[in-house]
Design an enzyme around this catalytic site. Structure first.
Site, PDB file in Angstrom:
ATOM      1  N   HIS A 167       0.842  -1.201   0.000  1.00 54.50           N
ATOM      2  CA  HIS A 167       0.000   0.000   0.000  1.00 54.50           C
ATOM      3  C   HIS A 167       0.881   1.257   0.000  1.00 54.50           C
ATOM      4  O   HIS A 167       0.682   2.170  -0.805  1.00 54.50           O
ATOM      5  CB  HIS A 167      -0.904  -0.018   1.239  1.00 54.50           C
ATOM      6  CG  HIS A 167      -1.742   1.201   1.407  1.00 54.50           C
ATOM      7  ND1 HIS A 167      -3.027   1.291   0.937  1.00 54.50           N
ATOM      8  CD2 HIS A 167      -1.480   2.411   1.988  1.00 54.50           C
ATOM      9  CE1 HIS A 167      -3.520   2.484   1.221  1.00 54.50           C
ATOM     10  NE2 HIS A 167      -2.596   3.172   1.863  1.00 54.50           N
ATOM     11  N   GLU A 168       1.856   1.277   0.909  1.00 59.70           N
ATOM     12  CA  GLU A 168       2.749   2.433   0.993  1.00 59.70           C
ATOM     13  C   GLU A 168       3.645   2.539  -0.241  1.00 59.70           C
ATOM     14  O   GLU A 168       4.019   3.641  -0.653  1.00 59.70           O
ATOM     15  CB  GLU A 168       3.608   2.334   2.261  1.00 59.70           C
ATOM     16  CG  GLU A 168       2.820   2.373   3.555  1.00 59.70           C
ATOM     17  CD  GLU A 168       1.999   3.648   3.716  1.00 59.70           C
ATOM     18  OE1 GLU A 168       2.377   4.691   3.155  1.00 59.70           O
ATOM     19  OE2 GLU A 168       0.966   3.596   4.412  1.00 59.70           O
TER      20      GLU A 168
ATOM     21  N   HIS B  28       1.961   4.668  -2.806  1.00 64.32           N
ATOM     22  CA  HIS B  28       2.152   6.098  -2.539  1.00 64.32           C
ATOM     23  C   HIS B  28       3.561   6.532  -2.951  1.00 64.32           C
ATOM     24  O   HIS B  28       3.746   7.580  -3.583  1.00 64.32           O
ATOM     25  CB  HIS B  28       1.968   6.392  -1.045  1.00 64.32           C
ATOM     26  CG  HIS B  28       0.564   6.209  -0.557  1.00 64.32           C
ATOM     27  ND1 HIS B  28      -0.528   6.736  -1.208  1.00 64.32           N
ATOM     28  CD2 HIS B  28       0.080   5.576   0.548  1.00 64.32           C
ATOM     29  CE1 HIS B  28      -1.629   6.432  -0.518  1.00 64.32           C
ATOM     30  NE2 HIS B  28      -1.280   5.711   0.525  1.00 64.32           N
TER      31      HIS B  28
END
Length: 356
Positions: free
Chosen positions: A25-26, A29
């Site tokens: 998920h990170e 980003h």
């Protein structure tokens, strides 16, 4: 002792996979931030105390003790910054891409894990009826061989995963169903289906029909993996609706402890068929978790990516950003509420496990 050791190993595998879900998920980003020219001060794998780190260019890369995720610290993400490469100084559309990337990456990860799982199967189940069992309530309601089940209680059915989910939620005494026959939708109306009783005394639909198998092909595998991932996204959304409307109670909601218990149960059930099946069960749980995380994170709630997205949409429409101070207050309040909810759910998970 050997089985206990194997379950312990599988739990460790589950924890590492769960950490990888958050890390991925990170990573979404991070990659979109770099592609958008945003300065990333630190990208960490894991949380808690730092084990070691190194600097490459403007970004510090760190490995931290707890394998439960990671983070991407961007310049100017939560405060004002004069750096022209700060998050807050980039065009709204670039910031939108960075914010939604985490959730989108979770869903993409779900697709690739589903691809691995389904790649182990020679055939896939479909929603097309192949035959009925004796005394089939579905057949008595007017369904025919070769019908494709298209809708159950208003829930569209595209895959066998949709079919299982819809039937699991259905009230056996009153199931409304539509089938597709010769290219036309046929409404079978509302009827009672055969039922069976679970351990907790709840009546659920008992399947009284079989479906056609579909042989695996490369294109079919990719298509089916995408369809099943989409089905899981729909399941998460429908489950969230059920929580809001009160259809699902607290016993149907699990936090980190309840999720760990579910992973261990899936591993234990899989061990009856072999270690490989146990790992496959865990991977399927991780698919559900990563899709769940991706969807929930995009909800328009403070402290979540969806909350940030809402502020960005406001800024894009009004051409005026919400003052960082007030946005920070809202996200902080949302984070406290979210943390309180997680503590409450975790406490309930523990009580539920203790009480059996």
């Amino acid at each position: 002792p050997l089985q206990a050791l194997m379950i312990a190993l599988l739990i460790v595998i589950g924890i590492l996979l769960f950490g990888f879900v958050i890390f991925f998920h990170e990573l979404g980003h991070f990659l979109l931030a770099k592609a958008s020219g945003i300065r990333v001060n630190e990208f960490a794998l894991g949380m808690g105390p730092k084990l070691f780190s190194f600097q490459k260019g403007e970004t510090k890369y760190a490995l931290r003790l707890l394998p439960i995720g990671g983070y991407c610290a961007m310049e100017g993400e939560d405060e004002q910054s004069d750096d022209e490469r700060a998050f807050g100084n980039k065009p709204v559309w670039r910031r939108v891409l960075v914010v939604v990337a985490g959730g989108v990456f979770n869903i993409i990860l779900g697709f690739f894990l589903m691809l691995i799982l389904l790649g182990q199967q020679d055939v896939f189940a479909t929603t097309q009826i192949s035959k009925f069992t004796e005394g089939s309530a579905l057949e008595a309601a007017g369904a025919q061989v070769d019908d494709r089940i298209a809708e159950i209680d208003g829930y569209a059915v595209y895959t066998d995963r949709d079919l299982s989910f819809a039937l699991a939620l259905a009230d056996p005494s009153a199931v409304s169903m539509k089938v597709e026959r010769n290219g036309q939708k046929v409404d079978l109306g509302t009827f009672a289906m055969n039922s069976q009783e679970t351990e907790d005394g709840k009546k659920v639909v008992a399947l009284d029909f079989y479906v056609q198998p579909e042989q695996r092909t490369l294109l079919g595998l990719v298509r089916r993996s995408a369809a099943d991932t989409y089905s899981m996204v729909r399941m998460v959304i429908e489950s969230l609706k059920g929580i809001v409307t009160g259809r699902f109670g607290l016993n149907e909601i699990a936090g980190p402890v309840g999720t760990a218990q579910a992973i261990s149960q899936a591993a234990g059930a899989g061990l009856t068929e072999g270690f490989g099946q146990a790992v496959s069960n865990i991977v399927l749980m991780i698919v559900m978790i990563t899709v769940n995380l991706g969807v929930v994170n995009l909800l328009p709630l403070p402290a979540l990516d969806g909350g940030r997205l809402l502020f960005l949409i406001w800024e894009g429409v009004t051409r005026r950003p919400v003052p960082a101070k007030y946005e920070g207050y809202i996200h902080a309040a949302g984070f406290v509420l979210l943390l309180g909810l997680m503590v409450f759910i975790t406490f309930h998970d523990i009580i539920r496990i203790v009480q059996g």
